[in-house]
Design an enzyme around this catalytic site. Structure first.
Site, mmCIF file in Angstrom:
data_model
loop_
_atom_site.group_PDB
_atom_site.id
_atom_site.type_symbol
_atom_site.label_atom_id
_atom_site.label_comp_id
_atom_site.label_asym_id
_atom_site.label_seq_id
_atom_site.Cartn_x
_atom_site.Cartn_y
_atom_site.Cartn_z
ATOM 1 N N SER A 128 0.832 -1.203 0.000
ATOM 2 C CA SER A 128 0.000 0.000 0.000
ATOM 3 C C SER A 128 0.860 1.245 0.000
ATOM 4 O O SER A 128 1.952 1.260 0.547
ATOM 5 C CB SER A 128 -0.938 0.037 1.198
ATOM 6 O OG SER A 128 -1.673 1.256 1.173
ATOM 7 N N LYS A 183 -4.185 -6.883 3.281
ATOM 8 C CA LYS A 183 -4.206 -5.748 2.362
ATOM 9 C C LYS A 183 -5.634 -5.435 1.922
ATOM 10 O O LYS A 183 -6.035 -4.276 1.819
ATOM 11 C CB LYS A 183 -3.327 -6.031 1.132
ATOM 12 C CG LYS A 183 -3.427 -5.000 -0.003
ATOM 13 C CD LYS A 183 -2.960 -3.639 0.458
ATOM 14 C CE LYS A 183 -2.915 -2.512 -0.551
ATOM 15 N NZ LYS A 183 -3.559 -2.515 -1.798
ATOM 16 N N HIS A 186 -7.297 -3.717 4.725
ATOM 17 C CA HIS A 186 -6.732 -2.354 4.744
ATOM 18 C C HIS A 186 -7.518 -1.469 3.770
ATOM 19 O O HIS A 186 -7.918 -0.358 4.102
ATOM 20 C CB HIS A 186 -5.247 -2.398 4.351
ATOM 21 C CG HIS A 186 -4.679 -1.062 3.958
ATOM 22 N ND1 HIS A 186 -4.940 -0.479 2.733
ATOM 23 C CD2 HIS A 186 -3.893 -0.189 4.620
ATOM 24 C CE1 HIS A 186 -4.334 0.700 2.663
ATOM 25 N NE2 HIS A 186 -3.682 0.898 3.794
ATOM 26 N N ASN A 187 -7.739 -1.966 2.568
ATOM 27 C CA ASN A 187 -8.465 -1.176 1.583
ATOM 28 C C ASN A 187 -9.921 -0.961 1.980
ATOM 29 O O ASN A 187 -10.476 0.105 1.730
ATOM 30 C CB ASN A 187 -8.393 -1.839 0.201
ATOM 31 C CG ASN A 187 -7.030 -1.661 -0.447
ATOM 32 O OD1 ASN A 187 -6.026 -1.491 0.239
ATOM 33 N ND2 ASN A 187 -6.974 -1.708 -1.760
ATOM 34 N N GLU A 190 -9.875 1.712 4.363
ATOM 35 C CA GLU A 190 -9.616 2.944 3.597
ATOM 36 C C GLU A 190 -10.929 3.494 3.012
ATOM 37 O O GLU A 190 -11.195 4.700 3.090
ATOM 38 C CB GLU A 190 -8.611 2.597 2.487
ATOM 39 C CG GLU A 190 -8.328 3.679 1.476
ATOM 40 C CD GLU A 190 -7.424 3.122 0.349
ATOM 41 O OE1 GLU A 190 -6.396 2.477 0.644
ATOM 42 O OE2 GLU A 190 -7.767 3.318 -0.828
HETATM 43 P P1 NBP Z 1 -1.096 -2.282 -14.141
HETATM 44 O O1 NBP Z 1 -2.009 -2.929 -13.199
HETATM 45 O O2 NBP Z 1 -1.609 -1.225 -15.012
HETATM 46 O O3 NBP Z 1 -0.437 -3.425 -15.072
HETATM 47 C C1 NBP Z 1 0.460 -3.098 -16.111
HETATM 48 C C2 NBP Z 1 1.584 -4.093 -16.180
HETATM 49 O O4 NBP Z 1 1.055 -5.432 -16.360
HETATM 50 C C3 NBP Z 1 2.494 -3.828 -17.349
HETATM 51 O O5 NBP Z 1 3.815 -4.102 -16.955
HETATM 52 C C4 NBP Z 1 2.009 -4.840 -18.382
HETATM 53 O O6 NBP Z 1 2.977 -5.173 -19.338
HETATM 54 C C5 NBP Z 1 1.727 -6.014 -17.501
HETATM 55 N N1 NBP Z 1 0.910 -7.072 -18.115
HETATM 56 C C6 NBP Z 1 -0.402 -7.086 -18.436
HETATM 57 BR BR1 NBP Z 1 -1.532 -5.691 -18.273
HETATM 58 N N2 NBP Z 1 -0.816 -8.251 -18.952
HETATM 59 C C7 NBP Z 1 0.290 -9.029 -18.973
HETATM 60 C C8 NBP Z 1 0.519 -10.352 -19.412
HETATM 61 N N3 NBP Z 1 -0.464 -11.116 -19.877
HETATM 62 N N4 NBP Z 1 1.783 -10.832 -19.314
HETATM 63 C C9 NBP Z 1 2.781 -10.068 -18.841
HETATM 64 N N5 NBP Z 1 2.614 -8.813 -18.398
HETATM 65 C C10 NBP Z 1 1.383 -8.288 -18.465
HETATM 66 O O7 NBP Z 1 0.213 -1.738 -13.366
HETATM 67 P P2 NBP Z 1 0.341 -0.958 -11.967
HETATM 68 O O8 NBP Z 1 -0.654 0.138 -11.851
HETATM 69 O O9 NBP Z 1 1.784 -0.638 -11.858
HETATM 70 O O10 NBP Z 1 -0.043 -2.036 -10.875
HETATM 71 C C11 NBP Z 1 0.642 -3.271 -10.748
HETATM 72 C C12 NBP Z 1 -0.026 -4.086 -9.664
HETATM 73 O O11 NBP Z 1 0.078 -3.391 -8.422
HETATM 74 C C13 NBP Z 1 -1.507 -4.328 -9.879
HETATM 75 O O12 NBP Z 1 -1.852 -5.598 -9.457
HETATM 76 C C14 NBP Z 1 -2.164 -3.291 -9.004
HETATM 77 O O13 NBP Z 1 -3.454 -3.685 -8.590
HETATM 78 C C15 NBP Z 1 -1.191 -3.247 -7.844
HETATM 79 N N6 NBP Z 1 -1.203 -2.029 -7.063
HETATM 80 C C16 NBP Z 1 -1.309 -0.827 -7.661
HETATM 81 C C17 NBP Z 1 -1.299 0.331 -6.904
HETATM 82 C C18 NBP Z 1 -1.379 1.665 -7.569
HETATM 83 O O14 NBP Z 1 -1.446 2.664 -6.832
HETATM 84 N N7 NBP Z 1 -1.383 1.745 -8.875
HETATM 85 C C19 NBP Z 1 -1.156 0.251 -5.522
HETATM 86 C C20 NBP Z 1 -1.002 -0.980 -4.938
HETATM 87 C C21 NBP Z 1 -1.050 -2.112 -5.715
HETATM 88 P P3 NBP Z 1 3.094 -4.321 -20.713
HETATM 89 O O15 NBP Z 1 3.943 -3.137 -20.373
HETATM 90 O O16 NBP Z 1 3.774 -5.264 -21.629
HETATM 91 O O17 NBP Z 1 1.710 -3.975 -21.131
#
Ligand code: NBP
Length: 478
Positions: A128, A183, A186-187, A190
């Protein structure tokens, strides 16, 4: 290989986590399905530390020292399974796959089981703090085996947020899905925190007649006291922001339809399955869902409400103080419900979660970070078997001291027609727990009447049924 850790999935979260590891002196292997992202990271931030970019899965795995530790930071759900399927065949016994995405804890349990059979550790980690947290120090909630934590824990401690007393905000939460479960809750908390703050804003605006800027000042004042928290702080920032296009308050130009990604909904769905009353969290999820029905809301605008009762300056200030009490008391209830859910999940799945440690790692880095969590930590540390946060002497006293103003706030909201589902649900929970007798006795009578569902008596053991359709005599049902 020489990299102590690898990150695959280099969107906002993965990229910032990788930078965080590198800035803390670790050599980090990098991989992403689309290799342009990997190259971009090295081009932009390569001088921040030691990175080993990899184009292929094989190259990535070979870059890691053994036992290998690789973090998956891709979109939760099918993409995570696809990535696991891609890497698992390349790994060896003792290697550790870490999923840092927002996975459902049931998926984590399944993945852990499947990989354990292949001799690979699978660690579901709740992270988080959003993008900023990932870069500067998130709150980290790892599940998985004790053995995997021994190798992973020290690395996570380096990048985790530090609580005010200096301890890293990471702990081994428990086996398999425990980290993602915590987690998730936690959400859920939130969502409840945000809803309660939104209700306070709504009341100050509609009842006290305060401007967004004045409400921001009020929140800033509250933030110097017991409500001191990240969410109150950013709420003040949002409320004092002026929209450049219109010159009016930013909050007035944003469409009032709240969206959600699903972790709040998961919390409530799971709570229903576990039989835990998380009414505050549920109301927060429902409030978002209600806001997202514009047609229904449009059609309902002409429904009758009460006449407005404007407050004078002095009454408005007094009311604002009452709202602070209502917000604090309701917040205690949200956390009481959330920790109850963690306790119930821990029992259901045999996780043996230490509630004090959970409160401790939420003190910094995460979205619900707040001064108040240090007190929750001490409550559970001094009594690990505390049945409910409301049974802690200090919280019980505080909520008792707040209750008159809490009731007055809810009463005013009801009289003036301002919806406060969070405040009201929290108060109903408090009063239901306090009650000597609940009307559940009547519910049991009704159930026995129409369905012969039987009931228990207060004066002797056993189950009984009354012959409602006959002479209404009672028969033993066992
Ligand atoms: P995203 O959730 O937007 O995912 C994008 C990433 O997933 C890119 O690297 C993309 O690769 C890859 N990807 C996908 Br989509 N499909 C794929 C596949 N079939 N094989 C391999 N790679 C694949 O990214 P994020 O916002 O950085 O979040 C990442 C994780 O962290 C998520 O699970 C999210 O729920 C969690 N999270 C996010 C936050 C936040 O604040 N954003 C906070 C806490 C947790 P590509 O570049 O090749 O398309």
């Amino acid at each position: 290989g020489t990299a102590q850790i690898g990150v695959t999935g280099l969107a906002v979260m993965g990229r910032n986590l990788a930078r965080n590891f590198a800035r803390n002196g670790l050599t980090v292997a990098l991989h992403n399905r689309t290799t342009a992202r990997t190259r971009a990271l090295v081009d932009e931030f390569g001088d921040e530390g030691s990175f080993v970019p990899a184009e292929s899965a094989r190259e990535f795995v070979d870059a890691l020292e053994r036992p290998r530790r690789l973090i998956i930071m891709v979109k939760a759900g099918e993409p995570t399974d696809a990535v696991i399927q891609e890497f698992a065949p390349l790994l060896e016994e003792g290697d550790v796959i870490i999923d840092g995405g927002n996975a459902h804890y049931e998926d984590t349990r399944r993945r852990e089981r499947e990989l354990r059979e292949r001799g690979i550790h699978f660690v579901g980690v709740g992270i988080s703090g959003g993008e900023e947290g990932a870069l500067h120090g998130p709150s980290i909630m790892p599940g998985g085996s004790t053995e995997s934590y021994a190798s992973l824990g020290p690395l996570l401690e380096r990048i985790a947020a530090k609580a005010p007393d200096g301890t890293p905000c990471v702990t081994h939460v428990g086996p398999d899905g425990a980290g993602h479960f915590v987690k998730m809750v936690h959400n859920g908390i939130e969502y409840a925190d945000m809803q309660l703050i939104a209700e306070a804003y709504h009341l100050l605006r509609s009842v006290a007649g305060y401007s967004p800027r004045r409400i921001a000042d009020t929140f800033r004042r509250w933030n110097t006291g017991r409500l001191d928290s990240y969410l109150i702080e950013i709420t003040a920032e949002v409320l004092s922001h002026t929209d450049a296009a219109t010159g009016g308050p930013f909050v007035d130009i944003v469409e009032d339809r709240a969206e959600q990604k699903g972790t709040g909904r998961w919390t409530v769905q799971t709570a229903l399955d576990l039989g835990v009353p998380v009414s505050g969290i549920a109301e927060a999820v429902f409030a978002r869902s209600l806001s997202g029905h514009p047609a229904l809301r449009e059609a309902s605008r002409s429904l009758q409400g009460p006449a407005a009762e404007p407050l004078d300056e002095e009454a408005a200030a007094r009311f604002a103080d009452q709202v602070e009490q209502a917000l604090y008391a309701s917040k205690i209830v949200s956390y009481t419900q959330g920790f109850h859910q963690i306790q119930a999940g821990s029992e259901e799945y045999g996780w043996d979660i230490d509630l004090g440690s959970v409160a401790a790692i939420w003190r910094a880095g995460c979205i619900i970070r707040a001064a108040f969590l240090d007190r929750i930590r001490s409550a559970f540390d001094s009594r690990p078997d505390l049945p409910s946060l409301l049974q802690d002497k200090q919280f019980a006293e505080e909520i008792g001291a707040a209750q008159d103003d809490w009731r007055a706030t809810v009463a005013t909201a009801v009289r003036q027609g301002v919806p406060t589902p969070g405040f009201s649900a929290a108060l109903a929970y408090y009063d239901a727990l306090r009650a000597e007798r609940l009307p559940a006795a009547l519910t049991q009578g009704q159930r026995d009447y129409f369905g012969a569902h039987t009931y228990r008596r207060t004066d002797r053991p056993g189950s009984f049924h009354t012959l409602w359709g006959g002479d209404r005599s009672e028969v033993a049902a066992d």
